[in-house]
Design a protein around this motif. Structure first.
Motif, mmCIF file in Angstrom:
data_model
loop_
_atom_site.group_PDB
_atom_site.id
_atom_site.type_symbol
_atom_site.label_atom_id
_atom_site.label_comp_id
_atom_site.label_asym_id
_atom_site.label_seq_id
_atom_site.Cartn_x
_atom_site.Cartn_y
_atom_site.Cartn_z
ATOM 1 N N ARG A 192 0.858 -1.185 0.000
ATOM 2 C CA ARG A 192 0.000 0.000 0.000
ATOM 3 C C ARG A 192 0.894 1.234 0.000
ATOM 4 O O ARG A 192 2.004 1.205 0.509
ATOM 5 N N VAL A 193 0.382 2.317 -0.575
ATOM 6 C CA VAL A 193 1.154 3.557 -0.666
ATOM 7 C C VAL A 193 0.335 4.725 -0.131
ATOM 8 O O VAL A 193 -0.871 4.833 -0.395
ATOM 9 N N TRP A 194 1.005 5.566 0.667
ATOM 10 C CA TRP A 194 0.498 6.900 0.978
ATOM 11 C C TRP A 194 1.318 7.858 0.123
ATOM 12 O O TRP A 194 2.533 7.999 0.312
ATOM 13 N N LEU A 195 0.700 8.524 -0.829
ATOM 14 C CA LEU A 195 1.402 9.373 -1.786
ATOM 15 C C LEU A 195 1.046 10.834 -1.544
ATOM 16 O O LEU A 195 -0.100 11.252 -1.753
ATOM 17 N N LEU A 196 2.045 11.611 -1.094
ATOM 18 C CA LEU A 196 1.861 13.043 -0.870
ATOM 19 C C LEU A 196 2.275 13.799 -2.116
ATOM 20 O O LEU A 196 3.235 13.424 -2.794
ATOM 21 N N ASP A 197 1.567 14.907 -2.416
ATOM 22 C CA ASP A 197 1.988 15.733 -3.546
ATOM 23 C C ASP A 197 2.397 17.115 -3.058
ATOM 24 O O ASP A 197 2.349 17.415 -1.868
ATOM 25 N N ARG A 198 2.797 17.953 -3.970
ATOM 26 C CA ARG A 198 3.356 19.263 -3.609
ATOM 27 C C ARG A 198 2.300 20.230 -3.097
ATOM 28 O O ARG A 198 2.632 21.277 -2.548
ATOM 29 N N GLY A 200 -0.137 19.459 -0.895
ATOM 30 C CA GLY A 200 -0.705 19.029 0.369
ATOM 31 C C GLY A 200 -1.760 17.965 0.233
ATOM 32 O O GLY A 200 -2.399 17.578 1.221
ATOM 33 N N GLY A 201 -1.948 17.462 -0.984
ATOM 34 C CA GLY A 201 -2.902 16.386 -1.203
ATOM 35 C C GLY A 201 -2.299 15.023 -0.924
ATOM 36 O O GLY A 201 -1.081 14.861 -0.911
ATOM 37 N N VAL A 202 -3.150 14.042 -0.693
ATOM 38 C CA VAL A 202 -2.717 12.681 -0.414
ATOM 39 C C VAL A 202 -3.575 11.714 -1.213
ATOM 40 O O VAL A 202 -4.800 11.838 -1.255
ATOM 41 N N ARG A 203 -2.909 10.759 -1.848
ATOM 42 C CA ARG A 203 -3.601 9.653 -2.497
ATOM 43 C C ARG A 203 -3.138 8.366 -1.835
ATOM 44 O O ARG A 203 -1.962 8.235 -1.479
ATOM 45 N N THR A 204 -4.037 7.420 -1.663
ATOM 46 C CA THR A 204 -3.678 6.149 -1.059
ATOM 47 C C THR A 204 -4.226 5.005 -1.894
ATOM 48 O O THR A 204 -5.199 5.166 -2.647
ATOM 49 N N GLY A 205 -3.578 3.852 -1.762
ATOM 50 C CA GLY A 205 -4.052 2.672 -2.459
ATOM 51 C C GLY A 205 -2.910 1.754 -2.828
ATOM 52 O O GLY A 205 -1.738 2.034 -2.516
ATOM 53 N N PRO A 206 -3.208 0.651 -3.508
ATOM 54 C CA PRO A 206 -2.157 -0.251 -3.970
ATOM 55 C C PRO A 206 -1.264 0.462 -4.991
ATOM 56 O O PRO A 206 -1.737 1.325 -5.742
ATOM 57 N N VAL A 211 -0.087 4.042 -9.927
ATOM 58 C CA VAL A 211 0.697 4.178 -11.154
ATOM 59 C C VAL A 211 -0.227 4.294 -12.360
ATOM 60 O O VAL A 211 -0.060 5.160 -13.223
ATOM 61 N N ALA A 212 -1.236 3.422 -12.426
ATOM 62 C CA ALA A 212 -2.116 3.366 -13.595
ATOM 63 C C ALA A 212 -2.933 4.636 -13.778
ATOM 64 O O ALA A 212 -3.177 5.062 -14.921
ATOM 65 N N ASP A 213 -3.358 5.259 -12.666
ATOM 66 C CA ASP A 213 -4.203 6.449 -12.830
ATOM 67 C C ASP A 213 -3.405 7.747 -12.911
ATOM 68 O O ASP A 213 -3.980 8.840 -12.921
ATOM 69 N N GLY A 214 -2.083 7.648 -12.981
ATOM 70 C CA GLY A 214 -1.240 8.822 -13.187
ATOM 71 C C GLY A 214 -0.891 9.585 -11.932
ATOM 72 O O GLY A 214 -0.223 10.631 -12.012
ATOM 73 N N ALA A 215 -1.273 9.088 -10.751
ATOM 74 C CA ALA A 215 -1.008 9.827 -9.517
ATOM 75 C C ALA A 215 0.486 9.932 -9.228
ATOM 76 O O ALA A 215 0.964 10.959 -8.738
ATOM 77 N N PHE A 220 5.513 13.450 -9.087
ATOM 78 C CA PHE A 220 6.968 13.504 -9.232
ATOM 79 C C PHE A 220 7.468 14.092 -10.555
ATOM 80 O O PHE A 220 8.643 14.455 -10.646
ATOM 81 N N ASP A 221 6.652 14.165 -11.570
ATOM 82 C CA ASP A 221 7.140 14.645 -12.869
ATOM 83 C C ASP A 221 7.694 16.060 -12.756
ATOM 84 O O ASP A 221 7.161 16.894 -12.025
ATOM 85 N N SER A 222 8.788 16.304 -13.485
ATOM 86 C CA SER A 222 9.416 17.624 -13.503
ATOM 87 C C SER A 222 9.793 17.973 -14.931
ATOM 88 O O SER A 222 9.517 17.219 -15.871
ATOM 89 N N ASP A 223 10.449 19.111 -15.104
ATOM 90 C CA ASP A 223 10.870 19.508 -16.444
ATOM 91 C C ASP A 223 11.923 18.553 -16.990
ATOM 92 O O ASP A 223 12.070 18.424 -18.211
ATOM 93 N N GLU A 224 12.660 17.895 -16.111
ATOM 94 C CA GLU A 224 13.747 17.022 -16.548
ATOM 95 C C GLU A 224 13.364 15.547 -16.591
ATOM 96 O O GLU A 224 13.890 14.784 -17.409
ATOM 97 N N LEU A 225 12.465 15.125 -15.685
ATOM 98 C CA LEU A 225 12.127 13.718 -15.558
ATOM 99 C C LEU A 225 10.617 13.513 -15.620
ATOM 100 O O LEU A 225 9.843 14.407 -15.259
#
Length: 237
Positions: A192-198, A200-206, A211-215, A220-225
């Motif tokens: 399971r993952v707790w995924l924080l974004d820049r 202040g949002g949080v997504r959770t789940g397997p 990965v599949a829904d783009g969260a 993490f996506d940036s101008d370089e990666l």
């Protein structure tokens, strides 16, 4: 600041806490551990409000491994692991037979028995990390929290430690939550993952679902990666 979120982690599973730098991973983990005061809300473990417990009571339910390097002085690995029994030994801190058995069990669980008599200062980073995990296990916790446990390790050791945490969760039926920057490895190993974004949002789940829904890419996506969901890795743009 995180707000209005509800997170859960389950016994027998490895939960990975992921997010970019500055998203609040360490703050969240330390708040759950009771090391930082919560502005609002509660932390419940098996129906018990952890934040309402005394430090001594909490130490019998929750074990924490932080990023700070531990100076073991002249202690052997076994002696350092023995410190994990102090929440159970009373004021004198004398280890009884049951405590020594718990230390032996913890060392065996992390495969550190073979270097238990060596001084902590003589251990490699990977060996030292296993000893710190053993100290936490010696507390006999229901919840094990780890903040960047693979930060100072090489690639093979990171894989080994992460796999070990998943096995410990399963074998002992405890809740294991680990904060890590090793996103690709965590997505492969965690349940399971707790995924924080820049923001202040949080997504959770397997992991596969996030990965599949783009969260993961959105976090993490940036101008370089960018995160390639098909390959499960980061690639240069």
């Amino acid at each position: 600041m995180l707000g209005g979120v509800s997170l859960d982690a389950r016994p027998g599973e490895l939960t990975a806490l992921l997010g970019p730098n500055g998203a609040g991973k360490s703050t969240l983990l330390r708040t759950v551990a009771g090391l930082l005061p919560a502005v609002a809300g509660s932390v419940s473990l098996g129906g018990t409000d952890l934040l309402a417990l005394t430090p001594a009571e909490r130490a019998r339910r929750v074990a924490v491994v932080l990023t700070e390097r531990v100076d073991g002085g002249l202690l052997t690995a076994r002696e350092l692991v023995g410190l994990g029994r102090h929440p159970h030994t009373g004021a004198r801190g004398t280890l009884r037979a049951a405590d020594r058995a718990a230390v032996d069990d913890a060392l065996a669980a992390v495969r550190a028995t073979e270097f238990a008599q060596r001084r902590v200062g003589e251990l490699s980073d990977g060996e030292r990390q296993r000893v710190l995990m053993a100290r936490a296990l010696a507390q006999a916790p229901d919840l094990l929290l780890l903040d960047e446990p693979t930060a100072f390790l090489d690639a093979p050791s990171r894989v080994s430690v992460t796999g070990l945490l998943r096995r410990l969760a399963r074998d002992r039926g405890i809740v294991v939550v680990v904060s890590t920057h090793d996103v690709e490895l965590a997505l492969r190993v965690a349940d399971r993952v707790w995924l924080l974004d820049r923001t202040g949002g949080v997504r959770t789940g397997p992991p596969a679902g996030l990965v599949a829904d783009g969260a993961v890419g959105a976090a993490f996506d940036s101008d370089e990666l960018r995160f390639d969901a098909g390959a499960g890795t980061f690639v240069m743009r």
